[in-house]
Motif scaffolding. Structure first.
Motif, short mmCIF file in Angstrom:
data_model
loop_
_atom_site.label_atom_id
_atom_site.label_comp_id
_atom_site.label_asym_id
_atom_site.label_seq_id
_atom_site.Cartn_x
_atom_site.Cartn_y
_atom_site.Cartn_z
N ALA A 1 0.81 -1.22 0.00
CA ALA A 1 0.00 0.00 0.00
C ALA A 1 0.85 1.27 0.00
N ALA A 2 1.95 1.27 0.76
CA ALA A 2 2.77 2.47 0.86
C ALA A 2 3.40 2.82 -0.49
N ASP A 3 3.96 1.82 -1.17
CA ASP A 3 4.59 2.07 -2.47
C ASP A 3 3.55 2.48 -3.51
N THR A 4 2.38 1.85 -3.45
CA THR A 4 1.31 2.20 -4.39
C THR A 4 0.96 3.68 -4.24
N LYS A 5 0.84 4.12 -3.01
CA LYS A 5 0.46 5.51 -2.73
C LYS A 5 1.55 6.48 -3.20
N THR A 6 2.79 6.16 -2.91
CA THR A 6 3.91 7.01 -3.33
C THR A 6 3.92 7.18 -4.84
N ILE A 7 3.76 6.07 -5.55
CA ILE A 7 3.79 6.12 -7.02
C ILE A 7 2.57 6.86 -7.57
#
Lengths: 135, 175
Positions: free
Chosen positions: B89-95
């Motif tokens: 979830a964290a990487d998805t949000k950053t991207i």
């Protein structure tokens, strides 16, 4: 028992998985035991079958792990849809492999879904990782 | 006087350079934020985008699609053109944040008359620029798909799509 675990971790690391990945495989092993009473450890031969057999994938077409990774884990492969080169899966050929649990869990989830149209069980994941480590 | 001449020369060169650059690089408008250096945080996000999305295909420049397209793409990663491209979830949000920040604000390139384009190759500017490209050029094994920018645009990875950098496999330069 503790000695055995340390020995197991040590020998796995020598074979190419990082300590955190070995730890992750120990967790998979515990889950596998609860899901399958007759589970007696991961098996590279079962992992090979998972890796090389063909299934109806997410797109409803025949698909295998080897469709992209080829059947030689020391060779680089090619994404069957985009053509992008995939570096070898074997930690012997590619030391970056099996060093990060984040990467391992991400790709196991994605690729089981793409090839099997479902996620892998703990035993299946451990078997396929064991196959990759030994090849 | 000499200083003045030098300054005018520099100014003329500068203006000329920008003019030539804009004329040649048809995708200049796709990168509105390109001239502004990225913040440290955006650099990290760009690197994450390149690593994660670039694992399977070229990490297409954010400016090729408008916000609404990236939003839909990032919300549908569990079925991303038929494959599972999910990540934590964290990487998805950053991207997602990165792509939304640098998305196209120029409808000349990306307007689909209300439809939300997921494929860059369906956006009007892309279609226009590739109108002379034959099916044979696209389907040959070295290219495989119109989505494979780097097969012909040799510097696409770096965001450069100048005509003089085009080399179509088995056909040669585009002139």
């Amino acid at each position: 028992m503790k000695y055995l675990t340390i020995l197991l971790i040590g020998s796995m690391s020598l074979m190419g998985a990082s300590t955190e990945v070995v730890q992750y495989m120990n967790e998979l092993s515990s889950v596998a035991k609860t899901e399958n009473k007759s589970f007696a450890g991961f098996d590279a031969a079962r992992g090979k079958e998972i890796f090389t057999s063909t299934h109806t994938g997410k797109q409803g077409k025949p698909m295998s792990c080897t469709s992209c990774h080829t059947s030689n884990l020391s060779n680089s492969g090619k994404n069957s849809l985009t053509g992008k080169v995939i570096e070898p899966l074997s930690p012997k050929a590619n030391p970056q492999r099996l060093t990060s649990v984040k990467e391992v869990t991400k790709w196991l989830k994605r690729n089981f879904v793409d090839v099997y149209a479902r996620e892998g069980t703990a035993q299946e994941k451990g078997d396929v990782l064991t196959y990759i480590i030994k090849n | 006087m000499k200083t003045f001449l030098n300054i005018s020369l520099a100014a003329a060169l500068f203006v000329g350079g920008v003019y030539l650059y804009a004329d040649d690089d048809e995708m200049e408008h796709a990168r509105p934020a390109y001239s502004k250096p990225l913040s440290k945080q955006d650099q990290a996000s760009a690197a994450l985008y390149k690593k994660e999305c670039g694992a399977c295909h070229m990490a297409y420049q954010a400016g090729f699609l408008p916000k609404r397209s990236w939003d839909k793409t990032m919300k549908g990663l569990d079925n991303h053109f038929g494959t599972d491209a999910t990540m934590d979830a964290a990487d998805t949000k950053t991207i997602q944040n990165y792509l939304m920040t640098y998305a196209s604000k120029n409808d000349r390139i990306t307007d689909m008359k209300g439809a939300v384009a997921l494929r860059i190759s369906q956006t009007p500017h892309f279609v226009k620029e590739h109108r002379e490209i034959t099916q044979k050029m696209i389907t040959q094994p070295e290219v495989k798909s119109i989505a494979n920018c780097t097969a012909c645009h040799t510097k696409a990875d770096a965001g450069s799509y100048r005509e003089r950098e085009i080399h179509i496999p088995n056909y040669g330069r585009w002139e």
